[in-house]
Design a protein around this motif. Structure first.
Motif, PDB file in Angstrom:
ATOM      1  N   ALA B  99       0.843  -1.193   0.000  1.00  0.00           N
ATOM      2  CA  ALA B  99       0.000   0.000   0.000  1.00  0.00           C
ATOM      3  C   ALA B  99       0.875   1.238   0.000  1.00  0.00           C
ATOM      4  CB  ALA B  99      -0.907  -0.004   1.223  1.00  0.00           C
ATOM      5  N   GLU B 100       0.374   2.245  -0.656  1.00  0.00           N
ATOM      6  CA  GLU B 100       1.005   3.554  -0.584  1.00  0.00           C
ATOM      7  C   GLU B 100       0.726   4.186   0.777  1.00  0.00           C
ATOM      8  OE1 GLU B 100       0.713   6.684  -3.886  1.00  0.00           O
ATOM      9  OE2 GLU B 100      -1.078   7.076  -2.662  1.00  0.00           O
ATOM     10  N   ALA B 101      -0.508   3.945   1.239  1.00  0.00           N
ATOM     11  CA  ALA B 101      -0.910   4.567   2.511  1.00  0.00           C
ATOM     12  C   ALA B 101      -2.021   3.751   3.151  1.00  0.00           C
ATOM     13  CB  ALA B 101      -1.387   5.998   2.275  1.00  0.00           C
ATOM     14  N   PHE B 102      -2.000   3.786   4.472  1.00  0.00           N
ATOM     15  CA  PHE B 102      -3.086   3.211   5.275  1.00  0.00           C
ATOM     16  C   PHE B 102      -3.745   4.343   6.055  1.00  0.00           C
ATOM     17  CE2 PHE B 102       0.062  -0.209   4.893  1.00  0.00           C
ATOM     18  CZ  PHE B 102      -0.719  -1.308   4.567  1.00  0.00           C
ATOM     19  N   PHE B 103      -5.050   4.409   5.993  1.00  0.00           N
ATOM     20  CA  PHE B 103      -5.770   5.375   6.819  1.00  0.00           C
ATOM     21  C   PHE B 103      -6.366   4.588   7.986  1.00  0.00           C
ATOM     22  CE2 PHE B 103      -6.823   8.308   2.959  1.00  0.00           C
ATOM     23  CZ  PHE B 103      -5.473   8.512   2.763  1.00  0.00           C
ATOM     24  N   VAL B 104      -5.936   4.924   9.186  1.00  0.00           N
ATOM     25  CA  VAL B 104      -6.150   4.057  10.343  1.00  0.00           C
ATOM     26  C   VAL B 104      -7.186   4.646  11.300  1.00  0.00           C
ATOM     27  CG1 VAL B 104      -4.997   2.834  12.219  1.00  0.00           C
ATOM     28  CG2 VAL B 104      -3.730   3.375  10.116  1.00  0.00           C
ATOM     29  N   ASP B 105      -8.239   3.899  11.515  1.00  0.00           N
ATOM     30  CA  ASP B 105      -9.212   4.245  12.551  1.00  0.00           C
ATOM     31  C   ASP B 105      -8.581   3.906  13.895  1.00  0.00           C
ATOM     32  OD1 ASP B 105     -11.241   4.276  14.426  1.00  0.00           O
ATOM     33  OD2 ASP B 105     -12.573   2.928  13.337  1.00  0.00           O
ATOM     34  N   THR B 106      -8.335   4.927  14.685  1.00  0.00           N
ATOM     35  CA  THR B 106      -7.625   4.717  15.960  1.00  0.00           C
ATOM     36  C   THR B 106      -8.584   4.628  17.142  1.00  0.00           C
ATOM     37  OG1 THR B 106      -7.391   7.119  16.063  1.00  0.00           O
ATOM     38  CG2 THR B 106      -5.516   5.869  15.199  1.00  0.00           C
ATOM     39  N   GLY B 107      -9.859   4.532  16.866  1.00  0.00           N
ATOM     40  CA  GLY B 107     -10.826   4.685  17.943  1.00  0.00           C
ATOM     41  C   GLY B 107     -11.311   3.418  18.606  1.00  0.00           C
TER      42      GLY B 107
END
Lengths: 391, 391, 391
Positions: B99-107
């Motif tokens: 992946a170029e990027a991971f968008f991470v739900d930190t909640g």
């Protein structure tokens, strides 16, 4: 993809009955008008309407009819479309659809569309009319009527509308206005008057649940087949309120009266198939989904819709609106999708070829003939003045 | 299965944007912890969690990355996983995801998970943060606040949360808490105060419908893309209340504001596709379903989801949680499924190869770039202190 | 269609457990009776019931067992069926089904059907009984009972019914009577008495929501597996009220008690799969849909149903009713559909052959054995007189 075979040949030759469509635009279309028609209402800045399944299908299957290569760039497509002009564009696509007849909903024309007669002339086919009952009701309201006279005035207007030559069916867009989660019972006169008082005072579209119920029950009294938009449509819809399963109680109450044609249905086509399997009066099609999902998916949608549907209960419609591309594309998707699925069954010896050919002809044409009555060469006013399915 | 071709090659090389995932577990996992993570929450006595579509997919596609043969026995798999340790396991799977990027739900982190920075380091990729608004609200409640100050305190806390460097979106799990059958209107201040009084007195998770509506409308004010869990999830859900079609009225009211990303959607992905087709601000993915249904079915799910979805509206996410296997498996299923369906269309001449390559790149990466803004090498606080999509 | 392989061989040889079916008609059937049984209740003038997916499947796969050619004409089929007589017809189809055991719902027999013992004798298989609780309740009402004694009388009658030798499960048709949009809580005694007063005074079928809830909770107390009709059925249904997702809150409350078997499920089989994936006690099958959609579509339905279902949670049932053709056709569709999908996965190296064979045996037989207990040669009354899963 299935190996083409005799079912493909038969469906290629079959002149279809497109039992629900709209007119084609008679004027040239500005790019944003074309975009809005291509994508069921939406033209968004920065996003090409061609970047969609239907856009891909148009470039692949419609461009050649405009003398362009397959997969022509969008700009070439719209330029060539403009250069040919609406009359020639319509002629090419409407004749390519090879329909025996188009049944045209004349009740929604925010831009100038071909009349049934114009559509027929351009296509070299017959055309008949489908009367949209909400439009009749709104015309009654616009003319002015007392609330306690609304019910009778609407009934009279509807009876007059269906007596026009060439009318074969009525239609309701209750799915858009109230959805189907309605009390199924026929409303009492006093309720109708009360609701009419409110609506006539406030104006606007017919969205009142009582008046919608009244409209549907009046449709039953008219005696003609009733087409109901269900499932997929534009942004005015609450999709889950257009699930035809919500009509169950009403279908039970109206059993034995008029045929009810569930139009489009996607993504609730399995629910529609259930209704067609258990209620004698219920029929369905998967119009609109055919060209919007395109030829790569219409087989899948048809297969789901046909999982339990009796073969006498499935019809063809394009639900084309505005763009004559869709009259063509709906027919093309239907022919390919149905032929692929039937031919594969024949090839696997799951279906005999004569049965497959019969099912193809029924679905594409004969179920509509059986339901709406045969076409006669010159549609004329019925001398009795009463609604009739023979036109 | 399709014959591999250039679309497969292009998708194999494409560095994806995984626009919604969670962290990977940082500690070794006991067998029952692994089981619970493998099966969306459930570890049942006497039933191996590997005896499921996702379990079969892990043994087939993840075992080789742990130096085991394809279809390795479950006991070998978990033993090897333990022997390698979480750091090495995470590194292998996260880099394999390419992946170029991971968008991470930190909640949501009942067990220790990698932070976005740790995930980025292990993967050799960028990571960004997605702020879960329910967690923000619950933190406000936990700190103590007067009911009539709750609305402002939540707004301030949310604004602060999204101002943290690297935040690209907010997320709501309203699907779990109340479902989507909510009054779509923004609640009045007095209603919010009244509901906050009740919630703050009784404690627990945010499940109040008024406060959930307030949360969703506050999300609109924040100006960042809003991710909404829809469809499939764990046992806390009422699945039918997570049908995204239930959001229709709210989407109509919030038209022209923030992008809304419908996550996962299965089995209501056709409903989500309808919303994406008619509302400009709506996007979707079929994350979670990709690895749970596994590579043998993700093509089918993608095909249904793409039936009418404009190609600018579909994104990729894994929704991986806890097990780095899922960051890898989601990407693998997505690549295979999308390549198979696009290549088949190219091979059937239903789609041009350049179009197919464009659709692949859009769906896997570029739609996310367009929506969330381009990645820059060093995410930093926006000097203005205001929310921004550029990170 | 998949290339036949070892999974096809294994499933062809496997003796199935048909965990939910009904008896076969013991008398000759008039054409309209046959038509009604062929099409889930409807015999319409002018429309052959053979013109349906199930009719095509019967002519293709059942005609040869009556010594007729594949795709025999309907008139030949019914003539030959009459000539052979019900006993011989039943023997041929029931033995062709090659089941180890049939679990027979004995609670609905408007026409004379084989008892479980008769079905067993004709099939050369074991048979067990499934007690339909609505029938038990209606028998209690028919015998006469005071409203405040109804709850205890129903419980006692149900306990007696399940103590009969050979009873392996109870069943409810709440889907038909009230649908599943019910308050999930166990009703209070006073509520039950009040509702019983109303029902006992008015008579008719059990359709009261409070009494249906009471019935379902009494089923939990009985301790046997509970079969619930969900999804597709005849015209008495409101399909959308039979969506098993509506049971979520009730399943949460009854977690840890009896196994719940969601029968049929189509078109909500993905919703059922979700429930089976997240609730330990939930299982499903796609009976009824197998023969109604026919062998050309049962693979597709099975694939959707298995997308996330743990492999220990899927069972086989025919839901055959009246026509022994369906006991055969259900088994045939199940075998072909499951073998095709598993073999294709083996051929694509997505599943190991041993795993595929295990999943085939589990689904066709072993999950039922595990759930209902092993068959013993001579079912006999449990000496303790208490319900037991061992028969």
């Amino acid at each position: 993809m299935a190996t083409p075979g005799p079912v493909h040949e038969a469906l290629a030759e079959l002149e279809l009955t497109d039992h629900h469509c709209h007119g084609a635009a008679t004027a040239g279309l500005a790019p944003e008008e074309f975009a809005a028609l291509l994508t069921e209402g939406a033209a968004w800045p920065g996003v090409s309407p061609f970047d969609s399944p239907v856009g891909v299908a148009v470039r692949r299957h419609c461009a050649p009819l405009l003398d362009l290569p397959r997969h022509a760039p969008p700009a070439d497509y719209t330029a060539r479309r403009s250069a040919l002009g609406p009359r020639e564009v319509n002629r090419r696509f409407l004749t390519a659809a090879r329909a025996e007849a188009f049944f045209v909903d004349t009740g929604h024309a925010p831009l100038p569309l071909t009349s049934p007669a114009e559509l027929a002339a351009a296509a070299g086919a017959a055309a008949r009319e489908v009367v949209r009952l909400e439009q009749v009701a709104e015309a009654v309201a616009a003319r002015g009527v007392e609330p306690d006279a609304y019910a009778a005035a609407f009934r009279t207007a509807a009876e007059e509308a269906v007596r026009r030559p060439g009318v074969v069916a009525v239609k309701s867009v209750a799915a858009y206005r109230t959805g189907f989660a309605l009390d199924p019972a026929r409303p009492a006169d006093a309720e109708v008057t009360w609701a009419a008082r409110h609506w006539l005072a406030s104006g606007g579209r017919l969205r009142d649940p009582v008046l919608t119920r009244h409209l549907l029950w009046t449709a039953v009294d008219l005696g003609l087949p009733l087409q109901l938009h269900t499932g997929f449509g534009d942004a005015d819809l609450r999709l889950h309120h257009a699930d035809p399963a919500l009509l169950t109680d009403w279908l039970r109450l109206t059993s034995g009266t008029v045929p009810v044609l569930l139009l489009h249905c996607w993504p609730y086509h399995r629910q529609a198939a259930y209704l067609a399997a258990v209620f004698e009066q219920v029929y369905l099609d998967v119009g609109l989904a055919l060209h919007h999902t395109g030829p790569t998916r219409c087989r899948a949608v048809l297969e789901e819709a046909l999982e339990i549907t009796p073969f006498r209960k499935m019809l063809y419609s394009s639900d084309a609106y505005g763009l004559a591309e869709f009259h063509h594309l709906g027919a093309l998707c239907f022919r390919h999708g149905l032929a692929d699925l039937l031919q594969d069954r024949v090839d696997a010896d799951e279906l005999s070829l004569p049965d497959a050919l019969r099912i193809a002809a029924w679905t594409g044409r004969d179920n509509a003939r059986r339901l709406y009555g045969p076409l006669v060469s010159a549609p004329a006013r019925d001398p009795s003045g009463r609604p009739t399915r023979k036109v």
